[in-house]
Scaffold this active site. Structure first.
Site, PDB file in Angstrom:
ATOM      1  N   THR A  91       0.869  -1.185   0.000  1.00  0.00           N
ATOM      2  CA  THR A  91       0.000   0.000   0.000  1.00  0.00           C
ATOM      3  C   THR A  91       0.904   1.233   0.000  1.00  0.00           C
ATOM      4  O   THR A  91       2.079   1.148   0.372  1.00  0.00           O
ATOM      5  CB  THR A  91      -0.880   0.023   1.261  1.00  0.00           C
ATOM      6  OG1 THR A  91      -0.010   0.026   2.395  1.00  0.00           O
ATOM      7  CG2 THR A  91      -1.788  -1.181   1.334  1.00  0.00           C
ATOM      8  N   TRP A 148     -21.610  14.417   9.576  1.00  0.00           N
ATOM      9  CA  TRP A 148     -20.488  14.227   8.665  1.00  0.00           C
ATOM     10  C   TRP A 148     -20.683  14.984   7.357  1.00  0.00           C
ATOM     11  O   TRP A 148     -21.769  14.979   6.782  1.00  0.00           O
ATOM     12  CB  TRP A 148     -20.322  12.736   8.338  1.00  0.00           C
ATOM     13  CG  TRP A 148     -19.775  11.955   9.485  1.00  0.00           C
ATOM     14  CD1 TRP A 148     -19.511  12.416  10.749  1.00  0.00           C
ATOM     15  CD2 TRP A 148     -19.428  10.568   9.479  1.00  0.00           C
ATOM     16  NE1 TRP A 148     -19.025  11.404  11.527  1.00  0.00           N
ATOM     17  CE2 TRP A 148     -18.961  10.260  10.774  1.00  0.00           C
ATOM     18  CE3 TRP A 148     -19.456   9.567   8.519  1.00  0.00           C
ATOM     19  CZ2 TRP A 148     -18.531   8.986  11.126  1.00  0.00           C
ATOM     20  CZ3 TRP A 148     -19.032   8.300   8.861  1.00  0.00           C
ATOM     21  CH2 TRP A 148     -18.571   8.004  10.144  1.00  0.00           C
TER      22      TRP A 148
END
Ligand code: ADP
Length: 548
Positions: free
Chosen positions: A188, A445
């Site tokens: 990653t 959010w």
């Protein structure tokens, strides 16, 4: 307990070598075209490719490489890299593709962590190899992917790829391997902490190739000519080097030049029908095409993923240039494909506006991937297109454990992606954020991606990032950081006014800052962590007054 009645079919292991062997046998004359680092265009066929992949396998075996050993690559998209994909994994070694755009120290960490025994590199990375070699004492050999005539002057002693191959005859049968044995290793990007390794298996790679080829995925066929712009060092170029031979698909490799002009010329000269890459490269292509006043004559679809495809880009490619954009989502830990936004017959009957909204999302899963969104307590959230939650996935090409790490990342058998998303009643995923990038304003959010998408639709905006900025009353409020288009003008007030009616009022950023450029990761994603650091002390208008 009764014994289950077992099926009586052959137990043929899924091996990656079978993909190339299939293409070589049934599509033997199909071309693989590569723009080479040496400057010219190279052409050969799947038949040639398999022959040379076998020569590479023989050469590595002659060097003493054992099955299971990791062989690294530092290379662009090209035919020699494709040979490396198969000439390593094909005999049981593990092909470890490294992103050369990472910091040198990070690459050295990855090579040492993976315990790579040989590293194959494109000659553009000669200087990089010279700085890596002293830090990687366990590497037994560095192999330059070129011929003797093009060997660069280097401090490090290197082996020459073409010389190694020339010593072998290619008379080699791919061994039958346990399908659970390791095939490829990808790390990653490591935006937080050290990079982590995802170790794929032969089984997961072949199943992913099937999944990636499906009609509602990339749908490669033998009548396609495919240009992977996504690098082969980035999650196996989204599986194209495996899905293409499976479909007998013609391959066109761009080499190292990924600017708009180079890509456009290659698409046209090689009559490319399908391409795949991240939004940043398509921005370059669009800019070039607009300036040059040119159009496509063969391209019919493009897969866009890696980060959110701005709706404005999707619309321009689709409506102005007649190219079908397939928005896709995935990650290294998922080999990488998870979802793609293609429409069903029923969805295609809806109004153009409804269809466009679906295409802007990241789409439906491909068979093999299962997904759900959960709240902070791990409870399933409804698929209503409104509820935000942590996205969890599972499936035969999803990671179980990171390479050389003992603790399992799984939660109840599911992999938490670190993405926050909604899923609507059509089963269409919409990524709203990375969980660490979501803006928490007064307990609610805000999707930074949606706020960015509005800004990018403004004609004067080249690139935009929305980050959380601390706020005494709301904890966090959105700050928009913008790069203007060359020679374009727009003020903070004009941009904020542009948001009216496009998002909920409380999603409108509190402030706008103009910068010359935004920081990106080695894979072209916005580096929001770095941006948040840069603007840690930024005071939002009204924040001070409200604090007192
Ligand atoms: P890749 O960039 O190939 O998808 P990485 O592992 O480097 O793989 O990054 C994965 C992350 O990139 C995802 O978890 C997600 O946050 C982001 N990402 C990938 N595709 C998209 C997309 N279409 N829209 C929004 N974010 C995306």
């Amino acid at each position: 307990m009764t014994t289950p009645l077992l099926g009586q079919m052959m137990d043929v292991p899924l091996n990656v070598s079978s993909l190339l062997a299939h293409a070589a046998r049934h599509f033997g004359a199909t071309e693989i075209v590569s723009r080479r680092i040496e400057g010219d265009v190279h052409r050969y066929t799947y038949r040639d490719c398999e022959q040379r992949a076998k020569q590479l396998a023989q050469a590595l075996i002659a060097l003493g490489v054992q099955p299971g050993e990791r062989i690294a690559t530092l290379a662009w998209c090209g035919y020699r890299h494709l040979e490396a994909y198969y000439g390593t994994a094909g005999f049981g070694a593990v092909c470890h593709t490294i992103n050369p755009r990472l910091f040198t120290d990070q690459i050295a960490y990855i090579i040492n962590h993976a315990d790579d025994s040989y590293v194959l590199f494109d000659i553009t990375f000669a200087a990089l190899v010279d700085s890596l070699a002293p830090q990687c004492p366990k590497v037994r050999g560095w192999i330059a992917l070129t011929d003797e005539a093009h060997l660069p002057q280097m401090d490090t002693p290197v082996l020459c790829y073409e010389t190694l191959l020339a010593a072998q005859d290619g008379a080699y049968d791919w061994p039958v391997l346990d399908e659970r044995s390791a095939s490829y290793l990808c790390y990653t990007s490591g935006t937080t902490g050290n990079p982590k390794g995802a170790l794929y298996s032969h089984r997961s790679t072949v199943l992913h190739a099937f999944g990636a080829s499906m009609p509602d995925a990339m749908s490669f066929s033998s009548s396609d000519s495919v240009l992977p712009v996504v690098p082969m060092f980035h999650v196996n170029a989204w599986g194209i080097p495996h899905a293409a031979p499976l479909g007998g698909t013609r391959l066109v490799f761009p080499g190292k030049d990924l600017d708009g002009k180079s890509l456009y010329e290659l698409i046209e000269s090689e009559r490319v029908t399908c391409t795949a890459g991240v939004p940043t490269v398509w921005l370059g292509l669009l800019t070039y095409m607009k300036q040059a006043g040119v159009r496509f004559s063969s391209l019919n679809r493009m897969v866009v993923g890696g980060s959110a495809c701005p709706p404005a880009m999707l619309r321009i490619f689709q409506e102005d240039y007649g190219v079908r954009v397939i928005h896709a989502w995935g990650m290294t830990e998922m080999s990488p494909l998870g979802t793609l936004a293609t429409l069903s017959w029923e969805q295609a009957q809806r109004t153009p506006d409804e269809q466009r909204k679906l295409r802007e999302k990241q789409g439906h899963v491909i068979f093999g991937v299962d997904m759900k969104i959960v709240d902070a307590e791990g409870r399933d959230l409804p698929w209503d297109g409104v509820a935000f939650g942590d996205l969890h996935v599972r499936g035969p090409w999803v990671i179980d454990r990171y390479f050389r790490k003992d603790d399992s990342p799984l939660v109840d058998g599911w992999f938490p992606t670190g993405d926050v998303a909604t899923i609507d009643k059509d089963g269409f995923l919409n990524i709203t954020d990375r969980s660490k990038d979501v803006i928490k304003s007064g307990g609610e959010w805000i999707s930074s991606i949606e706020v960015e998408n509005v800004a990018i639709a403004h004609p004067a905006v080249a690139e935009a990032a929305c980050i959380a900025c601390s706020h005494p009353k709301w904890t966090e409020r959105p700050l928009l950081v913008v790069v203007k288009r060359k020679d374009a003008q727009v003020t903070r007030e004009e941009l904020l006014a542009f948001y009216q009616g496009k998002v909920a009022k409380w999603w409108i950023p509190d402030d706008v800052v103009f910068v010359d450029e935004l920081p990106h990761t080695a894979t072209g994603k916005l580096q929001k962590l770095r941006l948040r650091e840069m603007f840690r002390d930024h005071v939002l208008p009204g924040a001070v007054e409200r604090a007192v």
